[in-house]
Design a protein around this motif. Structure first.
Motif, short mmCIF file in Angstrom:
data_model
loop_
_atom_site.label_atom_id
_atom_site.label_comp_id
_atom_site.label_asym_id
_atom_site.label_seq_id
_atom_site.Cartn_x
_atom_site.Cartn_y
_atom_site.Cartn_z
N ALA A 192 7.17 6.22 -44.47
CA ALA A 192 7.29 5.27 -43.35
C ALA A 192 8.59 5.44 -42.58
O ALA A 192 8.63 5.21 -41.36
N LEU A 193 9.65 5.83 -43.26
CA LEU A 193 10.95 5.88 -42.61
C LEU A 193 11.16 7.15 -41.78
O LEU A 193 12.03 7.19 -40.91
N ARG A 194 10.37 8.18 -42.02
CA ARG A 194 10.60 9.44 -41.31
C ARG A 194 10.49 9.32 -39.80
O ARG A 194 11.37 9.81 -39.07
N PRO A 195 9.43 8.69 -39.26
CA PRO A 195 9.40 8.54 -37.80
C PRO A 195 10.56 7.71 -37.27
O PRO A 195 11.03 7.95 -36.15
N ALA A 196 11.03 6.76 -38.07
CA ALA A 196 12.18 5.96 -37.65
C ALA A 196 13.42 6.82 -37.47
O ALA A 196 14.23 6.59 -36.55
N VAL A 197 13.59 7.81 -38.32
CA VAL A 197 14.72 8.73 -38.18
C VAL A 197 14.60 9.51 -36.87
O VAL A 197 15.57 9.65 -36.12
N ASP A 198 13.40 10.00 -36.57
CA ASP A 198 13.19 10.70 -35.30
C ASP A 198 13.57 9.81 -34.12
O ASP A 198 14.23 10.25 -33.17
N ASP A 199 13.12 8.56 -34.17
CA ASP A 199 13.40 7.65 -33.06
C ASP A 199 14.88 7.35 -32.94
O ASP A 199 15.43 7.30 -31.83
N LEU A 200 15.56 7.17 -34.07
CA LEU A 200 17.00 6.91 -34.00
C LEU A 200 17.77 8.10 -33.47
O LEU A 200 18.72 7.95 -32.69
N VAL A 201 17.38 9.30 -33.88
CA VAL A 201 18.04 10.49 -33.36
C VAL A 201 17.90 10.55 -31.84
O VAL A 201 18.85 10.87 -31.11
N ALA A 202 16.70 10.22 -31.35
CA ALA A 202 16.47 10.25 -29.90
C ALA A 202 17.30 9.21 -29.15
O ALA A 202 17.65 9.42 -27.98
N THR A 203 17.64 8.10 -29.79
CA THR A 203 18.41 7.05 -29.11
C THR A 203 19.88 7.41 -28.92
O THR A 203 20.57 6.75 -28.13
N LEU A 204 20.36 8.41 -29.63
CA LEU A 204 21.80 8.67 -29.63
C LEU A 204 22.34 9.06 -28.26
O LEU A 204 23.55 8.95 -28.02
N THR A 205 21.47 9.51 -27.36
CA THR A 205 21.93 9.89 -26.02
C THR A 205 21.37 8.96 -24.93
O THR A 205 21.57 9.23 -23.75
N LEU A 206 20.70 7.89 -25.34
CA LEU A 206 20.08 7.00 -24.36
C LEU A 206 20.99 5.82 -24.04
O LEU A 206 21.56 5.21 -24.94
N PRO A 207 21.12 5.46 -22.76
CA PRO A 207 21.93 4.28 -22.39
C PRO A 207 21.22 2.99 -22.78
O PRO A 207 20.00 2.96 -22.95
#
Length: 373
Positions: free
Chosen positions: A142-157
């Motif tokens: 369950a947590l794997r997609p959450a990691v993908d999403d968090l990585v993507a947020t690192l450059t988002l305002p």
């Protein structure tokens, strides 16, 4: 391709493989362990080691072999037999580790996420161990997609709608993760875990390096922490945290180790968004309503606390009934969990304090109280 898709595909492939024909020995292993039959375990290890190099040809088969050898060799270690006394065992573990680019022993991935649902491997076969494996599998997946999403947020305002959407998905994934831990906390007593299961998670010395058994620090919450709330220079945990990472990152699969390196090239998400919100000031408020990105960040922090505080309680309850100085399966006392809980709670308070400066509608709640059980 996302990390979640890649890792799910790899783990499913490995879980379907049985290059050492171990499935027919699963029940036998529990019998050998129940009777502390060291001679029988040594014969089983010899039989499996003889099959390795005729049946291992690539990363997936090496991963499956490492999984099943891990169950047998850890069982021997639990009953007082150093695996290095078994001819070819250490050499084989090292070669399998080279092929998989992972630690050369069992890990939380081999124990749960690559453990097949049909023909599940286990040390004891007691209901609590079966539940434990199943819940760890559910939590990790369950947590794997959450990691993908968090990585993507690192450059988002902060005001980017994609950030809000991705944080909302991360909240859902971490909620499932936390619920799985709470299921373990409710149904696996400290006595059962510490006295019947934990002995099968011994440290092993392979190639001159002490390697610790499957443990929570090897799972993807490590990446969530790095992305979301790791300490920055000058903060209380700044000296301890790099050592903690150095000790635990090697236990992650290669793709996650690469992700950890990439994540650390960016500021952690929570302090970065709080700084952005502070610079923007009242422009981030709309008719007294909480900024959507901050609202999802607050919900995510609540779920992280909902996992971390019960996990600390569970670890303390287990340590309380063990011999003084005992270590957890990952090689730690509760001191590291204390540090992580303190860091998480401080980040939560930073977020709460920032939100409480706005209109009443944006005030955050106190940290959630861990469930009893």
């Amino acid at each position: 391709m996302s990390l979640a898709v890649r890792m799910d595909a790899l783990d499913r492939t490995i879980s379907d493989l049985d290059p050492l024909e171990f499935v027919r020995h699963v029940d036998h292993l529990t019998e050998l362990n129940a009777h502390a039959d060291r001679a029988g375990l040594e014969r089983l290890a010899d039989d499996m080691l003889a099959r390795v190099w005729n049946n291992v040809s690539d990363l997936p088969t090496a991963g499956a072999a490492l999984r099943d050898l891990g169950f047998v060799l850890a069982s021997l270690e639990r009953h007082g037999v150093d695996h290095r006394t078994i001819s070819g065992a250490e050499e084989t573990l090292l070669k399998l580790g080279d092929i998989t680019d992972e630690i050369p022993r069992d890990s939380v991935y081999t124990y749960a996420l690559r453990n097949p649902r049909s023909g599940t491997r286990f040390f004891t076969g007691i209901p609590e161990e079966i539940l434990f494996i199943d819940q760890v599998r559910i939590a990790g997946t369950a947590l794997r997609p959450a990691v993908d999403d968090l990585v993507a947020t690192l450059t988002l305002p902060l005001r980017d709608p994609e950030l809000t959407e991705r944080l909302a998905r991360a909240v859902a994934g971490f909620r499932t993760f936390a619920e799985a831990l709470l299921a373990v906390k409710r149904q696996v007593t400290p006595e059962v875990f510490s006295h019947r299961m934990r002995p099968y998670f011994p440290p092993m010395t392979v190639g001159g390096t002490v390697l610790y058994a499957p443990g929570g620090a090897q799972m993807t919450p490590l990446l969530v922490d790095i992305a979301l709330l790791r300490p920055e220079p000058g903060e209380p945990e700044a000296g301890w945290y790099p050592r903690y990472l150095d000790e635990n990152l090697p236990y992650l699969p290669a793709a996650y180790r690469e992700a950890a390196d990439a994540i650390q090239r960016h500021r952690p998400l929570l302090p970065r968004l709080l700084d952005e919100a502070a610079r923007a000031g009242s422009a981030l408020r709309d008719a007294g309503r909480e900024e959507p990105g901050l609202r999802q960040l607050r919900l995510l922090m609540r779920e992280v606390l909902r996992f971390r505080l019960p996990h600390l309680q569970l670890a303390r309850a287990n340590m309380a009934i063990r011999v003084p100085g005992s270590l957890g399966s990952g090689g730690y006392t509760t001191s590291s969990l204390d540090q992580l809980a303190e860091l998480t709670t401080r980040r939560h308070h930073q977020l709460t304090d920032a939100l409480s400066d706005g209109p009443p509608a944006v005030r955050s709640t106190a940290p959630p109280t861990p469930e009893a059980g």
